[in-house]
Write an enzyme that holds these catalytic residues in place. Sequence first.
Site, short mmCIF file in Angstrom:
data_model
loop_
_atom_site.label_atom_id
_atom_site.label_comp_id
_atom_site.label_asym_id
_atom_site.label_seq_id
_atom_site.Cartn_x
_atom_site.Cartn_y
_atom_site.Cartn_z
N HIS A 34 8.51 28.88 39.48
CA HIS A 34 9.32 27.94 38.62
C HIS A 34 9.59 28.67 37.17
O HIS A 34 10.69 28.75 36.92
CB HIS A 34 8.46 26.69 38.07
CG HIS A 34 7.83 25.91 39.49
ND1 HIS A 34 8.94 25.20 40.46
CD2 HIS A 34 6.68 25.50 39.89
CE1 HIS A 34 8.13 24.57 41.23
NE2 HIS A 34 7.03 24.76 41.05
O1 RIB Z 1 6.80 21.36 37.80
C1 RIB Z 1 6.73 22.73 37.70
C2 RIB Z 1 6.33 23.07 36.31
O2 RIB Z 1 5.13 22.45 35.55
C3 RIB Z 1 6.09 24.41 35.88
O3 RIB Z 1 6.28 24.93 34.59
C4 RIB Z 1 4.48 24.55 36.05
O4 RIB Z 1 3.96 25.72 35.36
C5 RIB Z 1 4.21 23.16 35.53
O5 RIB Z 1 4.10 23.39 34.11
#
Ligand code: RIB
Length: 324
Positions: free
Chosen positions: A251
């Site tokens: 992500h």
């Molecule tokens: O949904 C994924 C996000 O939420 C990423 O940034 C992970 O690190 C959490 O913060």
Amino acid sequence: MKRVILDTDTGVDDALAILLAMRSPELSVEAVAGVAGNAPLNHVMSNIRRVLGLLARAEYPALARGEPEPLLRPLQAAPEMHGPDGLGGVTQLHRADGSPRYPEPALPVGPQPAAELFLDLVTAYPDEITLIAVGPLTNAARAVLKDRQRMRRLKEIIVMGGAFRRYSNARVHAEFNIHVDPMAAQIVFNLGVPMTLIPLDATEQVILSRSMVEEVMREGENPLLEFARDATAYYMQAHLVQDGFEGAYMHDPLAVGVAVRPEFVQTVESVVSVETRGYHTCGMAVADLRPEGRWRRPGHIKVATGADAESFLSFFLERLKGAS
Ligand code: RIB
Ligand code: CA
């Protein structure tokens, strides 16, 4: 050279994002801030310092403590995904001599709260700063509430968050970063600064596997790849339990990658709204991204609808390995 601020809830993928940013010569990382999210703020700040400690640097970016709680609701952290320490348990690893495998260096954390540092950096570099926010948007929202006009002098904002044409991860229809602080997201999405939103629609196409890391490590080990292997072990197991595969969604690193090469993602420009009240949908990011969608509302936010996973993963591993 692009001046950037990293706003993180360091967590495992945040940690990989920080390393990628620090290894990208195209970026000048002016500051790294912490915000409560994956883990409580104290863990987040400790994790940021441990990650930066992996890099032998003459100088480090400014560090800033951000908000310990979301604007209007209690923190809902994610230990099941990132471990109780927020870093996949690596803070508990030790060398043969008993010393910590990933110690926390005494890197100075500035006296200013993150929101104030954001405003000072925008004043110092008007229309030059890219804010890369990969955690709940509480810090950015706090800065907007403090001085909206100054925050509008950001050059751009890149946010990892939301989910549009797929089910989500914090709730059925709410992605974690937005769900933790929906009101903060609404404030930031309405700021009107050019913005790129990297939702699960794009990030869940980008999966790092253990074999990818180990293959690159066979070409030559280095502390960053060892950390990536160690810190993602817990995170990959969590994906096996939660998502049915043993790998790591990238992500936050993808959000940093887009700051270097926007072509890593395909985007659609849209207005994006946030549900801040629904019982089942609080924290849902809402936009009709279909080209001819009935509710289509073109706007200032570029929403990533897909990612070039192979190119990005190769880029990511090369950067951590040391080749630019
Ligand atoms: O949904 C994924 C996000 O939420 C990423 O940034 C992970 O690190 C959490 O913060
Ligand atoms: Ca994050």
